[in-house]
Every structure is written in structure tokens, then in C-alpha cells.
Scaffold this motif. Structure first.
Motif, short mmCIF file in Angstrom:
data_model
loop_
_atom_site.label_atom_id
_atom_site.label_comp_id
_atom_site.label_asym_id
_atom_site.label_seq_id
_atom_site.Cartn_x
_atom_site.Cartn_y
_atom_site.Cartn_z
N ILE A 9 0.61 -0.77 -0.01
CA ILE A 9 0.24 -0.45 0.49
C ILE A 9 0.84 1.29 -0.22
O ILE A 9 1.55 1.42 1.29
CB ILE A 9 -1.06 0.35 1.06
CG1 ILE A 9 -2.21 -1.22 1.15
CG2 ILE A 9 -1.97 0.93 1.33
CD1 ILE A 9 -2.58 -1.46 2.22
N ILE A 10 0.71 1.96 -1.15
CA ILE A 10 1.35 3.49 -1.55
C ILE A 10 0.25 4.75 -1.34
O ILE A 10 -0.64 4.50 -1.53
CB ILE A 10 2.04 2.83 -2.52
CG1 ILE A 10 3.17 1.83 -2.75
CG2 ILE A 10 3.20 4.57 -2.37
CD1 ILE A 10 3.42 2.01 -3.65
N TYR B 7 -1.41 -4.65 -4.80
CA TYR B 7 -1.33 -3.70 -4.25
C TYR B 7 -2.41 -2.43 -4.54
O TYR B 7 -2.87 -2.83 -5.27
CB TYR B 7 -0.41 -3.17 -5.11
CG TYR B 7 -0.19 -2.67 -6.74
CD1 TYR B 7 -0.86 -1.26 -6.65
CD2 TYR B 7 -0.30 -3.19 -7.63
CE1 TYR B 7 -1.01 -1.13 -8.48
CE2 TYR B 7 -0.12 -2.74 -8.82
CZ TYR B 7 -0.97 -2.17 -9.32
OH TYR B 7 -1.05 -1.58 -10.16
N ILE B 8 -2.19 -1.05 -3.56
CA ILE B 8 -3.57 -0.04 -3.63
C ILE B 8 -2.69 1.32 -3.31
O ILE B 8 -1.49 1.27 -3.55
CB ILE B 8 -4.01 -0.19 -2.00
CG1 ILE B 8 -4.84 -1.80 -1.74
CG2 ILE B 8 -4.78 0.60 -1.61
CD1 ILE B 8 -5.73 -2.00 -0.81
N LYS C 199 -11.45 -0.88 -0.20
CA LYS C 199 -10.83 -1.33 -1.48
C LYS C 199 -9.64 -3.10 -1.45
O LYS C 199 -10.15 -3.85 -2.49
CB LYS C 199 -9.94 -0.28 -1.59
CG LYS C 199 -8.94 -0.66 -3.21
CD LYS C 199 -9.69 -0.84 -4.07
CE LYS C 199 -9.97 0.61 -4.23
NZ LYS C 199 -10.55 0.32 -6.13
N GLY C 200 -9.34 -3.15 -0.39
CA GLY C 200 -8.80 -4.36 -0.50
C GLY C 200 -9.96 -5.56 -0.59
O GLY C 200 -9.36 -6.40 -1.48
N VAL C 201 -11.20 -5.58 0.31
CA VAL C 201 -12.49 -6.18 -0.66
C VAL C 201 -12.68 -6.47 -1.75
O VAL C 201 -13.30 -7.12 -2.44
CB VAL C 201 -13.61 -5.75 0.86
CG1 VAL C 201 -14.20 -6.61 0.13
CG2 VAL C 201 -13.05 -6.24 2.46
N GLU C 202 -13.17 -5.41 -2.42
CA GLU C 202 -12.96 -5.02 -3.34
C GLU C 202 -12.09 -5.64 -4.40
O GLU C 202 -12.05 -6.61 -5.66
CB GLU C 202 -13.07 -3.40 -3.80
CG GLU C 202 -13.53 -3.78 -5.54
CD GLU C 202 -13.00 -2.19 -5.93
OE1 GLU C 202 -12.26 -1.70 -7.18
OE2 GLU C 202 -12.95 -1.02 -4.83
N LEU C 203 -11.06 -5.91 -4.25
CA LEU C 203 -9.73 -6.58 -4.98
C LEU C 203 -9.72 -7.80 -4.34
O LEU C 203 -8.45 -8.62 -5.12
CB LEU C 203 -8.53 -5.67 -4.70
CG LEU C 203 -8.86 -4.21 -5.31
CD1 LEU C 203 -6.99 -3.83 -4.67
CD2 LEU C 203 -8.76 -4.13 -6.36
#
Length: 365
Positions: A226-227, A257-258, A358-362
Motif C-alpha cells: 500500500i502506497i 497493491y493499493i 478497497k482490499g475487499v473489492e480487490l
């Protein structure tokens, strides 16, 4: 004689059928394994286990979520705060967004935010942008030797702390790895010195061009990257910033990555010259946000608009008149901010929820 020949013939037929069957099974299994491997690499759901043996194993792996950034990742400005959720009253005092992410995922979440750093500094700490020994040097036990640390262009490199961590932690300052040997750097009147770290009697020659790796980068095995970076500069245009992100992704060894967008209001951001007011942008993407969305697609989250639309509901706060006006003017509500750029504990908590979603979505957790 004829009966003997017939028996041999039947036996050969049976052998041929058996061989063909085994080959067919092997080919099928290879295809299944190949498909499974691709799936694991692209969508690693670490929070669940469908295997009974996995659930009973003491060695079941837990993913490492490694978060690189500046003071926003660090959590500067956080303070006392409490929220209500299904577990009751949750004390989120002094939380960074990484604390909220760890709370919701149950994974190992590492905060590698360093206050004041540019995107270039962050990419260098992480190893996407490389550091090298500028001139061959021999390091003797118990002695400090002057050393040149340079980038790929041969320009001198100087980080606030070469160990890659923020200064207010338990890590020893300025530790680096060179060829997997641990060294300590020190500064004196603008010059950099190197010494072997730990009890050793060895003498080591380091060749020019050998890569220097921060201890933080060496320590981190990254499953999910994550950045958050860019608000302090370190780039001249969007393409340069995007190339820094891509270098970090390549160096991490993961495609999970996000990329988090900047939370500064458009008329206060580093590229504010593009706007007369935040209102003209509103809930649309800024030029910066649009560039990141085009480059990284679903891996990008527009955190500015996410907070505008969701933060107050997430933390259970009623918007005051100033918040209503802020949102109408295309600005992040003041109730969740510490100052013009940093968030408070409520803001960081909502920020972490956004990253979690967002991590759930990905499919990352």
C-alpha cells in the motif's frame, strides 16, 4: 502356440490403455495446479481458510501488509477519539490508518510512514529507486570509514534515517544491508561514514556499484503493498510520480497493491495551480487523481472523495454547518482534520476503513 500369442496381444493392449490413462490424469492435474497457482497470485484471500489442516496448523501464514508513505501514513495529527461499532465503544486514540486496517483485517500491517518525505525519498527507502556504493571501500572492524552513497545517476544520496523507519521507533538508526551484511551509517559535517554493525572481527571490501538497502526494506516481506505519497513533492509531473509507484511495485515482488490518492483539498494540494477553488472539482477526479486512476485502474482509491462522502457516517459524527459547507465546496470536512493537510483520529480511522473496503473489492482479505 496361437493361445500364447493371443495372451501376449491382450496383455499389450491392457498396458497401452493403462499408460494413456495415466498420462491423461497427469495432464489434467498439471492444468488444475497451474490454474490454482495463477488464482493465488492474483487474488490472495488471507483472512479465510477452507482447509481443515490449515486451520489446525500452528504454522498457518498470515499476510504482511506493508504501507509506505509520509506523515499521512505515519498518522501525524491523530489524538483522542472513540467510535461505536458492533464490538461496542472502540478507543481509536492515536490511531493511524494502518491501525484501523489491522483491526479489520487481522493481518500483519506495517506502518512505514516517515514525516516530511517526498515521493522520491519514499521510493528510495523502499528500494524501488536504488542506492549504491559510489566508490569501492574497505570497512575494517571497529572503525568508521568515509563512504559515498549515490543513486543510479551518480548523485549523492542523503536520507534522514537510512534504516528506512521513522526516527521515533525502537530501531537502531541508519542500519543498512549491503550484500546481506549489516552496516551502520553515520553523518558528520555532511559526510557519510560506514562501519560494520555488531560483534565482528572481519574486514570487508565493498565494490563500487553494490546496492545499499535500508533495513526496513530488507526486513519486509511484502504480500500486499500500500502506497501513499506525493504531497511533499519529489516529482515534476504525473508521469514521473507514476514511474516511482511502478518502481516500488516491481521492487516489492507482489502484484497485490493499493495506490491511495492525496487527501489535500484541490486548491491546497501540491498541484493547486490547476484550480481556482476546490468547488470546481467537487466529487470529480482532479488531474492528479485522474492520472493515477488511468495508470492503476481499480488499484487506485480516490481517498479525498471517499472521505467527503463517507467519513462522518463511518465514525458516527453529525456534520456541523462547516462540514456541510466544506462538502458543498468540494473539500474534506473539517471535523475529521487536524490541520490543512493532516487528519485527526476520526479521519485516519475512516481512511483505514476506505483502504479496507478497497482490499475487499480487490479480494485481498
Amino acid at each position: 502356440m496361437k493361445r500364447w500369442i493371443k495372451s501376449i496381444f491382450i496383455l499389450c493392449i491392457v498396458c497401452i490403455i493403462s499408460v494413456v490413462t495415466v498420462l491423461g490424469v497427469n495432464i489434467t492435474n498439471k492444468e488444475e495446479v497451474s490454474g490454482e497457482t495463477i488464482g493465488i497470485n492474483t487474488i490472495p484471500v488471507y483472512a479465510e481458510s477452507n482447509s481443515e489442516s490449515d486451520s489446525n496448523s500452528d504454522n498457518q501464514s498470515v499476510a504482511n501488509v506493508v504501507c509506505w508513505g509520509d506523515s499521512i501514513t505515519y498518522g501525524l495529527g491523530s489524538g483522542e477519539a472513540y467510535v461505536e461499532n458492533e464490538d461496542g465503544t472502540l478507543d481509536i486514540s492515536d490511531w493511524a490508518y494502518t491501525d484501523a486496517l489491522a483491526y479489520y483485517t487481522g493481518l500483519n500491517v506495517y506502518n512505514l510512514g516517515v514525516c516530511g518525505e517526498t515521493s522520491y525519498d519514499i521510493a528510495m527507502r523502499q528500494g524501488g529507486i536504488k542506492m549504491y556504493i559510489g566508490k569501492s571501500v574497505t570497512v575494517k572492524s571497529g572503525k568508521k570509514t568515509r563512504v559515498s552513497i549515490v543513486n543510479s545517476d551518480g548523485d549523492s544520496v542523503l536520507l534522514e534515517n537510512f534504516n528506512g523507519y521513522e526516527t521515533d521507533n525502537s530501531e537502531v538508526d541508519n542500519l543498512v544491508y549491503i550484500d546481506d551484511v549489516l552496516y551502520q551509517l553515520s553523518l558528520n559535517n555532511g559526510a557519510v561514514y560506514i562501519s560494520l554493525y555488531g560483534d565482528t572481527t572481519q574486514s570487508v571490501k565493498i565494490k563500487k556499484g553494490t546496492q545499499v538497502v535500508t533495513k526496513a526494506a530488507h526486513d519486509m516481506q511484502t504480500d500486499i503493498l500500500i502506497i501513499e505519497m506525493g504531497s511533499n513533492g519529489g516529482w515534476d509531473d504525473y508521469d514521473e510520480l507514476i514511474s516511482q509507484y511502478k518502481a516500488m511495485i516491481a521492487n516489492s515482488g507482489t502484484q497485490c497493491y493499493i495506490i491511495i490518492g492525496d487527501t489535500d483539498n484541490p486548491d491546497e494540494a501540491i498541484d493547486s495551480e490547476n484550480y481556482n477553488s476546490s468547488k470546481e472539482v467537487g466529487l470529480n477526479d482532479t488531474l492528479w487523481e485522474a492520472a493515477l486512476r488511468e495508470a492503476f485502474g481499480d488499484h487506485f482509491i480516490n481517498m479525498r472523495t471517499y472521505l467527503m462522502q463517507n467519513a462522518l457516517d463511518i465514525v458516527g459524527l453529525e456534520p456541523v454547518e462547516e462540514d456541510v459547507q466544506d462538502i458543498a465546496d468540494g473539500r474534506v470536512p473539517e471535523t475529521i482534520k487536524y490541520d490543512f493537510t493532516h487528519l485527526n483520529a476520526y479521519g485516519y480511522y475512516a481512511y483505514g476503513v476506505g483502504v479496507y473496503e478497497k482490499g475487499v473489492e480487490l479480494g485481498y482479505w
